[in-house]
Every structure is written in C-alpha cells, then in structure tokens.
Write an enzyme that holds these catalytic residues in place. Structure first.
Site: not given
Ligand code: NAD
Ligand code: GLY
Length: 347
Positions: A112, A134, A176, A214, A224, A228, A232, A235, A239, A252
C-alpha cells in the site's frame, strides 16, 4: 445512522531536487535499485560506489517503452517480495522516464505504498519526468492510463549520466526544456536562444530552470486539476503522431516538438502568437535537430484520433495553446474547423 470517517489532514510531501554530482547516499533500510540493462551497463557501478544501505538489491527490467507494462511491474514486485521488503524499504528509480514512472508506481502499490527516490539518467527525465509524482505504465488501451500520484522522497539529477545519452535522446529532452520556456517563461526562452545546451554549465542551468518551472507548476496543481495540464503543450498533437507512427517513428520528445509547432500554428491562426514568435520556437527546436514537420495522410482521421487521448474529456478536445512566449491557455473551445485548417497545412 451515519458515522463520520474523519480524514482531514495536512500532509507535507515536499522534497528536494539536487542538480549536482550524486552525493554519497546512505539508508538504514533495504534498498532496491530498479534499472534496465542499458543504464546498468553504463552507470550502475558509479551509483553502487556511492550507495550504502542495510541491503542493496538490483532489479533489472527490459529497456524500452514497449516494456512499460504490467509484466515489468510484476517483475519489480517479485524482486521486492523475494528480498522480503517491508514497508520501510526503499526503491531507487535509476534510468529514464520509463524506469522512473514504473518504479514510482510500484512503490505506490507495494504493501500500500513505500518510499522511492529518483535518480534520472536522461535529460527528459531530469527536466520533467522525475519531478512531480506522476507514475504509471501503459496497457493495450493507451499510454500511462494506469497510474498513481506518488511523490518521490528526493531527486538527484547528475549531469554525469547525460554524457552517454544518444544524440536523439538528448534532443528529445531539449524539447521538454523548450516546452517549459514557451509556456511559462519568456526570459528563459530568450536565454535558450542564446545558449548552447551542449555546454555542460549551460545545460546545468537549463535543467535547473526547467525543474524550478515544473516545481512551481506542481506546487500549485499537484493532481492536474488545471494549470499542470499546460505541461501537455505539444502533447495533444504529439500523441496522435506517436500513435499514427505506431510509437516507432519518433521518440516521445520528437513527437512533442512537432506537436508544439502545430500548437503554435494554431496560436498564430487564433492571433495569440505572432508568426515571428512561432518561427523563433521552430528555429530553436531545429537547432537541436528536432523534427518540426509531419506529413498528415488524412486530416479527419488525425482529428478523430485526438479523442483517444486520455487528456480529452468525452465530448471536447483539450488543447494547450501558447499565448505569445511565456504564456499558455488550456482550452476545449477551439473550433474544429480552425484546427482542421491548421492540420491541412501538413497534409
Ligand atoms: P526512456 O526511459 O525510455 O529512456 C530513453 C532511452 O535512453 C532508453 O533506451 C534508456 O535505456 C536510455 N538511457 C537512459 N539513460 C541513459 C544514459 N544515461 N545513457 C545512455 N542511454 C540512456 O525515455 P525518457 O525519454 O527518459 O522518458 C520517456 C518516458 O517518460 C515516457 O514513458 C513518458 O510517458 C514518461 N514521462 C513521464 C513524465 C512524468 O511526469 N511522470 C513526464 C514526461 C515523460
Ligand atoms: N509531464 C507532464 C506532467 O508532469 O504533468
């Protein structure tokens, strides 16, 4: 009868990102370094020479985005159970974003939730993936669709690792860095235009500035819910490009670079960014040999594929569109016809 389960609490999840030579690391718990064969062959010795713990284990999973899956998570879990890890044990993510995301996720579910530390070894993971908590993995439905927010206890970004990065991987990280500057900091962008990121000192400054940016975003919006999502930028388009090229045509960061250029074209069409600013961003990306163009076979199919992006709500597509340099708008109110006109420039 109703009974209150009172869970109101303040938790301090703060941590530090050290951008410097890796210090001696000492833990009075069992530790497992999670890595892959590429990083292990190049840098494991360097790390182990600086690491002391009650027991040090190394868990190696296959290298590649295609192994960012449940099978690899199982392998990491198995290594931990075999070594009889308990809730005080610690994982160290030692690799790029793939290793970081999977290690963080495994730490979030083992008994956990246990602690983990990030030692990112790619530029992309030093400036972005290792910071902000993340974590997750891919499945047949898409990328990063299963995961958790689980913050690391510390991040150590050592430039030493970057010297062995293939040129394309380095450039993918630069994309990035440019992302952070375009969205949040015009001065940083101007500095990047005059800097040479192949110079170690200037690279270190760029890493620090990106991480600061960041950190500023994550501190305001860890989960997010709003701001946040600006990370993206590039992206939404990227994507689709990754998907259309079956995740093999572009790294990427390369797909994100093309996506940023498409987002800028959208900004120009909306009157939010000048042509001159869009050209400056493109020129900066191209200086690091990043791709900035892509041949769209079918505009309608490309548009439809936006809906497969998890960041889009059921009925609206979320776009991250820059406002000049240093500003950004997160919006789901852009006309389909305008986007298709922009996409048409690539057909
Ligand atoms: P990666 O982890 O696949 O690393 C790229 C390649 O470089 C791999 O082959 C790796 O083995 C190799 N490598 C790593 N360090 C090296 C070194 N020092 N020298 C030589 N080779 C080295 O890819 P990445 O670009 O680091 O990360 C991409 C991943 O990060 C994606 O899965 C993406 O979803 C994730 N990501 C996560 C976040 C987040 O906030 N968690 C943010 C951005 C990206
Ligand atoms: N790279 C996107 C994020 O951390 O939110």
């Amino acid at each position: 009868m109703t009974i209150d389960i009172n869970l109101k609490r303040e938790i301090d999840l703060s941590y530090q990102v050290t951008i410097d030579t890796l210090p001696e690391l000492s833990f009075d718990t069992k530790v497992a370094v999670v890595t892959n064969p590429t990083v292990s062959a190049l840098h494991l010795e360097y790390l182990l020479a600086k690491l002391t713990a009650k027991e040090v284990h190394v868990i190696t999973v296959a290298d590649g985005e295609e192994y960012k899956n449940w099978e690899s998570i199982e392998l990491i879990l198995e290594g931990m159970f075999e070594a009889r890890f308990n809730r005080n044990s610690l994982l160290i993510a030692f690799g790029g974003g793939v290793i970081g995301d999977m290690t963080g996720f495994t730490a979030s579910i083992y008994q956990r939730g246990i602690d983990f530390v990030q030692i990112p070894t790619t530029l992309l993971s030093q400036v972005d993936a290792s910071v902000g908590g993340k974590t997750g993995f891919n499945n047949k439905y898409g990328k990063n669709l299963v995961g958790a927010f689980h913050q690391p206890k510390a991040v150590y970004a050592d430039a030493h690792f970057l010297s062995t990065l293939p040129k394309r991987e380095f450039a993918a990280g630069v994309a990035e860095v440019v992302k952070m500057a375009v969205c949040f900091d015009a001065d940083f962008f101007a500095w990047l235009e005059s800097a040479d990121l192949n110079d170690e000192q200037q690279l270190s400054e760029a890493v620090a500035k990106s991480v600061q940016t960041k950190a500023w975003v994550v501190a305001q919006d860890e989960k997010e819910r709003g701001l946040r999502a600006a990370l993206n930028y590039g992206h939404t388009f990227g994507h689709v490009i990754e998907k259309e090229t079956k995740y093999t045509g572009f790294l990427h960061g390369e797909a994100v670079a093309i996506g940023m250029v498409m987002a800028n074209d959208t900004a120009v069409a909306l009157g939010w960014m000048s042509e001159e600013e869009a050209t400056r961003v493109k020129a900066l990306l191209e200086r690091y040999d990043l791709p900035t163009s892509y041949k769209i076979k079918d505009v309608d199919t490309f548009y439809e594929t936006f809906y497969l992006d998890k960041k889009s709500a059921d009925s609206a597509i979320t776009f991250i569109i820059p406002k000049s340099l240093g500003g950004v708008e997160i919006t789901d109110a852009i006309d389909e016809s305008l986007i298709k006109k922009v996409l048409g420039q690539y057909a």
